[in-house]
Design a protein around this motif. Structure first.
Motif, short mmCIF file in Angstrom:
data_model
loop_
_atom_site.label_atom_id
_atom_site.label_comp_id
_atom_site.label_asym_id
_atom_site.label_seq_id
_atom_site.Cartn_x
_atom_site.Cartn_y
_atom_site.Cartn_z
N GLU A 1 -6.25 11.99 1.13
CA GLU A 1 -6.86 10.68 1.42
C GLU A 1 -5.78 9.63 1.72
OE1 GLU A 1 -10.96 11.48 -1.12
OE2 GLU A 1 -9.70 9.79 -1.72
N HIS A 2 -4.65 9.70 1.01
CA HIS A 2 -3.53 8.78 1.33
C HIS A 2 -3.11 8.98 2.79
CE1 HIS A 2 -1.95 8.46 -3.11
NE2 HIS A 2 -3.11 7.86 -2.94
N ARG B 1 -2.88 6.29 5.66
CA ARG B 1 -1.62 6.00 6.38
C ARG B 1 -1.87 5.99 7.89
NH1 ARG B 1 1.06 9.32 2.11
NH2 ARG B 1 2.76 8.06 1.25
N GLU B 2 -2.71 6.92 8.36
CA GLU B 2 -3.02 6.96 9.80
C GLU B 2 -3.76 5.68 10.23
OE1 GLU B 2 -4.89 10.82 10.35
OE2 GLU B 2 -3.04 11.76 9.63
N THR C 1 0.83 -1.21 0.00
CA THR C 1 0.00 0.00 0.00
C THR C 1 0.86 1.26 0.00
OG1 THR C 1 -1.79 -1.15 1.11
CG2 THR C 1 -1.77 1.25 1.30
N LEU C 2 1.88 1.29 0.87
CA LEU C 2 2.74 2.48 0.93
C LEU C 2 3.53 2.65 -0.36
CD1 LEU C 2 3.89 2.20 4.65
CD2 LEU C 2 2.18 3.76 3.71
N THR C 3 3.92 1.53 -0.95
CA THR C 3 4.62 1.58 -2.25
C THR C 3 3.69 2.19 -3.30
OG1 THR C 3 6.09 -0.26 -1.77
CG2 THR C 3 5.62 0.15 -4.09
N HIS C 4 2.45 1.76 -3.31
CA HIS C 4 1.49 2.29 -4.29
C HIS C 4 1.27 3.80 -4.08
CE1 HIS C 4 -1.84 2.49 -7.05
NE2 HIS C 4 -2.54 3.12 -6.11
N PHE C 5 1.08 4.21 -2.83
CA PHE C 5 0.89 5.64 -2.55
C PHE C 5 2.09 6.45 -3.05
CE2 PHE C 5 -1.95 4.96 1.49
CZ PHE C 5 -2.98 4.51 0.69
N GLU C 6 3.29 5.95 -2.77
CA GLU C 6 4.50 6.68 -3.20
C GLU C 6 4.63 6.71 -4.71
OE1 GLU C 6 8.06 5.44 -1.19
OE2 GLU C 6 7.24 5.91 0.80
#
Ligand SMILES: [Fe+2]
Ligand SMILES: [Fe+2]
Length: 151
Positions: free
Chosen positions: A78-79, A83-84, A45-50
């Motif tokens: 929204e990302h 993340r929170e 998920t964090l990879t996709h957001f970045e």
């Protein structure tokens, strides 16, 4: 031909799959597996957001001339909300709190479904129109980008 919509929608499906696997581990009360599945889910998920925030959004903002108050700033915030929730899920996994995790994953799923449908129905199409010439090289760059997670 691969385009933003096909490549990034496939990314979304993979993240959804990892979340489903995390939920299965929570339901099974298998906390070793929960830890493993949480890591896979959060990394993807964090990879996709970045990939979106660092590689797709900057040229989109430049080409459209819209940054603040535009679609990418909405997606970035929204990302941040998601993340929170990921951080709260991590605590829920550490505390082995099944009920809390069910609530968090449910909230997360509602947010991510709304978010992904805005991207898949609007933003990626706009990006293809604005950035068609750079699309192949931007996708190649996104494929090599992985988030760094320090824990
Ligand atoms: Fe996004
Ligand atoms: Fe996305």
């Amino acid at each position: 031909m691969e385009n933003f919509l096909s490549y990034l929608s496939e990314n979304h499906r993979q993240c959804d799959q990892h979340l489903a696997e995390l939920e299965q581990a929570v339901t099974a009360n298998n906390w070793e597996e929960v830890k493993k599945q949480y890591q896979t889910f959060s990394l993807s998920t964090l990879t996709h957001f970045e990939r979106e925030e660092q590689i797709l959004f900057p040229p989109f903002e430049e080409a459209s001339g819209i940054s603040e108050g535009g679609p990418t700033s909405c997606m970035r915030s929204e990302h941040q909300q998601m993340r929170e929730l990921l951080e709260q899920m991590k605590e829920g996994c550490q505390q082995q709190d099944q009920e809390h995790l069910y609530g968090l994953t449910e909230t997360y799923m509602i947010l991510v479904q709304q978010h992904n449908s805005k991207e898949e129905q609007v933003l990626y199409n706009m990006a293809e129109q604005l950035l068609g010439a750079q699309m192949a090289s931007l996708i190649a760059e996104m494929k090599t980008h992985q988030a760094q997670i320090n824990d």
